[in-house]
Scaffold this motif. Structure first.
Motif, PDB file in Angstrom:
ATOM      1  N   TYR A 129      -4.071   7.132  -3.781  1.00  0.00           N
ATOM      2  CA  TYR A 129      -4.219   7.334  -2.338  1.00  0.00           C
ATOM      3  C   TYR A 129      -2.863   7.492  -1.655  1.00  0.00           C
ATOM      4  O   TYR A 129      -1.816   7.102  -2.190  1.00  0.00           O
ATOM      5  N   ALA A 130      -2.933   8.050  -0.437  1.00  0.00           N
ATOM      6  CA  ALA A 130      -1.786   8.088   0.479  1.00  0.00           C
ATOM      7  C   ALA A 130      -0.558   8.746  -0.164  1.00  0.00           C
ATOM      8  O   ALA A 130       0.575   8.345   0.087  1.00  0.00           O
ATOM      9  N   ASN A 168       0.847  -1.201   0.000  1.00  0.00           N
ATOM     10  CA  ASN A 168       0.000   0.000   0.000  1.00  0.00           C
ATOM     11  C   ASN A 168       0.877   1.244   0.000  1.00  0.00           C
ATOM     12  O   ASN A 168       1.691   1.365  -0.918  1.00  0.00           O
ATOM     13  N   ASP A 169       0.729   2.135   0.934  1.00  0.00           N
ATOM     14  CA  ASP A 169       1.287   3.500   0.841  1.00  0.00           C
ATOM     15  C   ASP A 169       2.762   3.597   0.453  1.00  0.00           C
ATOM     16  O   ASP A 169       3.599   2.841   0.954  1.00  0.00           O
ATOM     17  N   GLN A 192       4.715   0.435   2.189  1.00  0.00           N
ATOM     18  CA  GLN A 192       4.050  -0.507   3.077  1.00  0.00           C
ATOM     19  C   GLN A 192       3.996  -1.857   2.377  1.00  0.00           C
ATOM     20  O   GLN A 192       3.413  -1.976   1.287  1.00  0.00           O
ATOM     21  N   GLU A 234      -5.556  10.323   7.343  1.00  0.00           N
ATOM     22  CA  GLU A 234      -4.322   9.544   7.267  1.00  0.00           C
ATOM     23  C   GLU A 234      -3.322  10.312   6.396  1.00  0.00           C
ATOM     24  O   GLU A 234      -3.695  11.176   5.616  1.00  0.00           O
ATOM     25  N   MET A 235      -2.053   9.950   6.497  1.00  0.00           N
ATOM     26  CA  MET A 235      -1.009  10.389   5.574  1.00  0.00           C
ATOM     27  C   MET A 235      -0.992  11.895   5.252  1.00  0.00           C
ATOM     28  O   MET A 235      -1.065  12.288   4.085  1.00  0.00           O
ATOM     29  N   PRO A 243       2.265  -4.825   8.023  1.00  0.00           N
ATOM     30  CA  PRO A 243       3.160  -4.117   7.101  1.00  0.00           C
ATOM     31  C   PRO A 243       4.531  -3.825   7.705  1.00  0.00           C
ATOM     32  O   PRO A 243       4.670  -3.614   8.911  1.00  0.00           O
ATOM     33  N   PHE A 301       4.200   0.985  10.375  1.00  0.00           N
ATOM     34  CA  PHE A 301       3.234   1.714   9.553  1.00  0.00           C
ATOM     35  C   PHE A 301       3.953   2.827   8.783  1.00  0.00           C
ATOM     36  O   PHE A 301       5.170   2.966   8.825  1.00  0.00           O
ATOM     37  N   SER A 302       3.140   3.648   8.124  1.00  0.00           N
ATOM     38  CA  SER A 302       3.693   4.651   7.209  1.00  0.00           C
ATOM     39  C   SER A 302       4.520   5.721   7.907  1.00  0.00           C
ATOM     40  O   SER A 302       4.348   5.989   9.097  1.00  0.00           O
ATOM     41  N   ASP A 349       1.470   8.237  10.788  1.00  0.00           N
ATOM     42  CA  ASP A 349       1.921   8.657   9.464  1.00  0.00           C
ATOM     43  C   ASP A 349       2.692   9.980   9.489  1.00  0.00           C
ATOM     44  O   ASP A 349       2.328  10.956   8.817  1.00  0.00           O
TER      45      ASP A 349
HETATM   46  C1  FRU Z   1      -3.024   4.506   4.814  1.00  0.00           C
HETATM   47  C2  FRU Z   1      -2.697   3.663   6.034  1.00  0.00           C
HETATM   48  C3  FRU Z   1      -1.870   4.474   7.017  1.00  0.00           C
HETATM   49  C4  FRU Z   1      -1.139   3.411   7.780  1.00  0.00           C
HETATM   50  C5  FRU Z   1      -0.893   2.360   6.725  1.00  0.00           C
HETATM   51  C6  FRU Z   1      -0.954   0.953   7.243  1.00  0.00           C
HETATM   52  O1  FRU Z   1      -3.328   3.767   3.685  1.00  0.00           O
HETATM   53  O2  FRU Z   1      -3.894   3.189   6.629  1.00  0.00           O
HETATM   54  O3  FRU Z   1      -2.630   5.337   7.815  1.00  0.00           O
HETATM   55  O4  FRU Z   1       0.036   3.891   8.343  1.00  0.00           O
HETATM   56  O5  FRU Z   1      -1.877   2.545   5.727  1.00  0.00           O
HETATM   57  O6  FRU Z   1      -0.531   0.045   6.263  1.00  0.00           O
END
Ligand code: FRU
Length: 501
Positions: free
Chosen positions: A264-265, A21-22, A38, A200-201, A49, A79-80, A148
């Motif tokens: 996203y992110a 992901n991010d 991630q 988030e982020m 992650p 996490f991020s 984040d």
């Molecule tokens: C955003 C998120 C962040 C978090 C991460 C976890 O997509 O939910 O807030 O740190 O992904 O994988």
């Protein structure tokens, strides 16, 4: 099986294995663009992650590396977060023999059930091997959803500044530090716009004006999900001022950084060269990311983008300083045999008395990757342009443009009837739509198709629209453009291919 699962996008970054992901830790140093992300390498769905790592020197060719930051235990996750170059050794943690550009510090969220803290780790080899700080965490307010961190060096106030999400309070926390270790609260920003389930982020960055590199504006990116207007997750932004303590938004409009469903992110690179602002987003959506077709890995990043700001008309009477997004230049990935010089106008074949096919091209390669541009001009209102992107089995995804005196309406049909996809998910919408208000006579559009990612940019970067699609039985290889009562040009059509790394 869905055949294109086996083919990776030519130019969009994908992880070697596992669920991604991010984007995290984006940092540029010594000519190298670092992309951490991630990564759950135990499974093809989100969960546990850690930080995967890749590097590039051209933002189009990526090299996979060992995982950069690993979770200390099974019930903790990384996490991020972000990276900075601590070239002046403000942290005091680097040996003086470490080259100043090699001093990379990662600032990230350590997640345990019911508790999130901000931790840091040091790398003395330019971002490959990290050692967690002995006295982590460096920021802990005892909350379950506080995450984040994104850090920048604010020269005017001579301090590091962190933005971090106070997710369910719908606030962005601002913290300051002289050394990346000791953090104090500066302020909280409460944004207008969509709140959704959580913030988030956050990502604060100075962005140059489109026509003047020396002038800059502060832009705060903020990711929200679930609860996006189109469903799931999306990235919002604010344009404003930051004085070293407070961020103030210039206005209270809802601003969307990308109007598609799959961006996203987003994060920007620390230390982007020449004072520019480069960033990247995750080309997926929490609504269905765990279930899109996949075999060895799941999901891609968007192409890296260059950001600027420019006045954009919101309607006939209002203009506003907006984020401009342009994909990085793809010219090094264009196949040599192209007909870039050709501009096709008006009618090679008629489908019906009012519909002309103005362009058709069968790609020579089988990369499933190509780009094209359109200039759409309405002759009589409403006018319509259809772009069909098909594979040899006749499965396709379609872009539709309708122009009238109110503006241009863009929709993408990625539904199963057209794509033939055997994959079904009630929330993976058949049609995704975007609106561009009428303020010009010619609408310019730039589209990049890369196996299962479609990125569209309109009005010279004023509107971005990123969506994934899944074709049954192979990647797209035929581009067909037809029109009804428009005067449309198709130009700069290029096949794209992966570059040797
Ligand atoms: C955003 C998120 C962040 C978090 C991460 C976890 O997509 O939910 O807030 O740190 O992904 O994988």
């Amino acid at each position: 099986a869905n055949r294109n699962e086996g083919q990776r996008p030519a130019l969009h970054f994908t992880p070697k294995i596992g669920f991604m992901n991010d984007p995290n830790g984006l940092v540029y140093s010594k000519g190298v663009w670092h992309l951490y992300y991630q990564l759950n390498d135990r499974n093809l769905v989100a969960g546990h992650p850690e930080w995967g790592h890749a590097t590039s020197t051209d933002l189009l060719t990526w090299k996979w590396h060992e995982k950069a930051i690993k979770a200390p235990s099974d019930h903790e996750s990384i996490f991020s977060g972000c990276c900075v170059v601590d070239c002046n050794n403000t942290s005091g943690e680097f040996d003086e023999s470490t080259g100043s550009d090699d001093r990379i510090v990662a600032i990230y969220t350590l997640h345990t059930q019911g508790h999130q803290t901000q931790d840091i780790a040091f790398s003395s080899d330019g971002g490959y091997i990290f050692t967690p700080y002995k006295h982590n965490p460096v920021l802990d307010i005892g909350w379950a959803d506080f995450r984040d961190p994104k850090v920048l060096w604010h020269a005017l106030s001579n301090q590091w500044v962190m933005v971090v999400a106070k997710c369910h309070q719908f606030k962005v926390g601002f913290y300051g530090s002289p050394d990346l270790v000791h953090w104090h609260h500066l302020s909280d920003f409460e944004g207008a716009g969509v709140r959704g389930y959580q913030y988030e982020m956050p990502n604060l960055v100075e962005v140059p004006f489109d026509d003047d590199n020396q002038r800059k504006k502060w832009v705060l990116f903020l990711s929200i999900g679930p609860g996006a207007p189109l469903g799931g997750s999306f990235t919002q932004y604010y344009v404003g001022e930051f004085d070293g303590t407070n961020f103030t938004s210039d206005d209270n409009y809802l601003r969307t950084a990308d109007l598609g469903k799959d961006w996203y992110a987003a994060q920007t690179w620390f230390n982007s060269p020449d004072g520019k602002a480069y960033g990247i987003g995750w080309a997926s959506n929490w609504q269905y990311c765990n279930r899109v077709p996949a075999e060895r890995y799941r999901s891609a990043m968007s192409l890296p983008r260059k950001f600027t700001v420019r006045e954009v008309p919101l309607n006939a009477n209002t203009k506003s300083l907006s984020l401009i997004s342009r994909p990085i230049d793809l010219s090094i990935a264009r196949l040599p045999s192209n007909d870039a010089a050709m501009v096709y106008t008006n009618g090679s074949a008629k489908i019906s008395p009012s519909i002309d096919v103005i362009y058709q091209r069968h790609m020579q390669g089988s990369t499933g990757a190509f780009e094209f541009k359109l200039n759409i001009k309405s002759v009589t209102s409403p006018a319509r342009v259809t772009v069909d992107i098909a594979n040899p089995s006749g499965r396709s995804v379609q872009l539709n443009f309708v122009v009238d005196d109110q503006g241009m309406f863009i929709s993408m049909d990625r539904g199963r009837i057209r794509t033939g996809s055997s994959w079904d998910h009630p929330l993976f919408d058949d049609k995704v739509c975007m609106w561009v208000p009428s303020t010009q006579t010619v609408y310019d559009v730039h589209v990049i198709i890369d196996v299962y990612v479609c990125e569209l940019f309109a009005i010279d970067g004023a509107y971005a629209f990123t969506n994934t699609f899944f074709l049954q039985d192979g990647v797209a290889s035929t581009l067909t453009v037809s029109q009804e009562v428009t005067d449309t040009e198709v130009f700069d059509v290029y096949e794209l291919c992966p570059l040797a790394s």
